[in-house]
Design a protein around this motif. Structure first.
Motif, mmCIF file in Angstrom:
data_model
loop_
_atom_site.group_PDB
_atom_site.id
_atom_site.type_symbol
_atom_site.label_atom_id
_atom_site.label_comp_id
_atom_site.label_asym_id
_atom_site.label_seq_id
_atom_site.Cartn_x
_atom_site.Cartn_y
_atom_site.Cartn_z
ATOM 1 N N GLY A 1 0.826 -1.208 0.000
ATOM 2 C CA GLY A 1 0.000 0.000 0.000
ATOM 3 C C GLY A 1 0.858 1.254 0.000
ATOM 4 O O GLY A 1 1.874 1.320 0.691
ATOM 5 N N GLY A 25 0.374 5.662 0.085
ATOM 6 C CA GLY A 25 -0.563 6.766 0.253
ATOM 7 C C GLY A 25 0.202 8.060 0.475
ATOM 8 O O GLY A 25 1.208 8.064 1.183
ATOM 9 N N VAL A 45 -3.548 7.693 -3.442
ATOM 10 C CA VAL A 45 -3.466 6.405 -2.750
ATOM 11 C C VAL A 45 -3.482 5.301 -3.807
ATOM 12 O O VAL A 45 -4.062 5.474 -4.888
ATOM 13 C CB VAL A 45 -4.636 6.235 -1.748
ATOM 14 C CG1 VAL A 45 -5.985 6.090 -2.461
ATOM 15 C CG2 VAL A 45 -4.409 5.023 -0.844
ATOM 16 N N VAL A 70 -1.729 0.980 -4.822
ATOM 17 C CA VAL A 70 -1.027 -0.243 -4.447
ATOM 18 C C VAL A 70 0.047 -0.524 -5.484
ATOM 19 O O VAL A 70 -0.187 -0.364 -6.683
ATOM 20 C CB VAL A 70 -2.021 -1.426 -4.369
ATOM 21 C CG1 VAL A 70 -1.281 -2.759 -4.366
ATOM 22 C CG2 VAL A 70 -2.893 -1.317 -3.131
ATOM 23 N N ALA A 106 -4.639 -0.046 1.067
ATOM 24 C CA ALA A 106 -3.907 1.206 0.928
ATOM 25 C C ALA A 106 -4.327 2.228 1.973
ATOM 26 O O ALA A 106 -3.607 3.203 2.211
ATOM 27 C CB ALA A 106 -4.096 1.752 -0.471
#
Lengths: 196, 196
Positions: free
Chosen positions: B14, B16, B31, B33, B142
């Motif tokens: 994840g 962000g 955000v 992945v 995430a």
């Protein structure tokens, strides 16, 4: 074929380079340690190790990088740093398109001594004998990196795929058995036999 | 200040990005992945994650990278890959001279919910509320990376060095307590309190 063996560690990461010669003989090329300052932050320590490994890759241009497989059960206090250095060694190799092989400690012991339960000193003595060195490889940590490289050169290609097992030396048979045992262990999620 | 939060994982890592606004307000930036193919070899998977993280660094140019601290006791089966991805995130940042901060899962929970024992869903809801999002951050994995970034923005600077603790919000006090607890834990070599 040239193999760079990496015995991962954050403070001291052993590196050893070995060439193959006709008849599966192994020839010593170089050995040393890449390290980082234990007082520095973890990100800068990983960068120092990565830079050190890049220098070894530049200097010796290996055909394959052999890395010791790290298990979560080992040495809890330092295992995360060791795992991260192993990951960085793999990344440095992958960035250059150099294949990576992993070998367990017991595979290495079996390959160079014939026993997956051999002691550290026995491994060092056998590495010196195999590579025709007059004295034990220094630093001692780095002998494991040479042993990893020798193990990779001597891996019994095809043995686990039903190859001609009768052509294997006793050490190679022990290697194959240790590898199989480690694989069974990892399928159970607890590679206890590989702790050697 | 712009923070890139990284919730390390080999299959799904994840990421962000959050900016600070006056008055310690946090503003959502992005955000997502970064992942790798579970069928590929470990070295190529680490390379894929490293390349993905480089792309995020290029796109958002963070001032700091906040990485979740991985403990050896967690999720044994995947912990080595998780640790290696955390190491690579730190290396990618260090190569660019971007500072790295690490926060434990319980610090993150305490920072965004006020409780180090909050559930995953509660964290997601609070992250959405803090960042003024109309819906929960997607993908759910995430959201943890956003929570890490918020945690870093809200870290109680000076609180652990004897700062004005009475000025802290309850969430910040919980954060400080969780961090102190995690530190005591790591000194004992068994950060059980940090398991959250």
């Amino acid at each position: 074929m040239r193999v760079l063996g990496v015995d991962p560690g954050l403070t001291r990461c052993g590196v050893g380079v070995v060439d193959s010669r006709p008849g599966r003989r192994a020839a010593f090329v170089d050995v040393g340690v890449v390290g980082s300052d234990p007082g520095a932050s973890i990100d800068l320590r990983l960068l120092a190790v990565a830079d050190g490994l890049e220098t070894w890759m530049d200097r010796h241009v290996p055909d394959v990088v052999a890395v010791e497989r790290v298990f979560a059960q080992h040495n809890r206090g330092t295992v995360m740093g060791t795992a991260q250095v192993a990951g960085i060694a793999m990344l440095v190799a992958a960035r250059r398109g150099v294949p990576v092989a992993m070998h367990t400690p017991s595979e290495v012991k079996a390959a160079v001594t014939g026993s997956g339960r051999a002691g550290k000193e026995q491994v060092q003595h056998m590495v010196a004998r195999i590579l025709g060195l007059d004295e034990l490889p220094r630093p001692a940590d780095a002998a494991d990196a040479l042993a990893l490289a020798v193990t990779h050169l001597w891996r019994p290609a095809g043995a686990l795929q039903g190859g001609d097992r009768h052509e294997l030396t006793p050490a190679q048979r022990a290697w194959a058995a240790a590898e199989q045992s480690a694989r069974r262990g990892s399928h159970r999620g607890a590679p206890t036999r590989a702790r050697g």
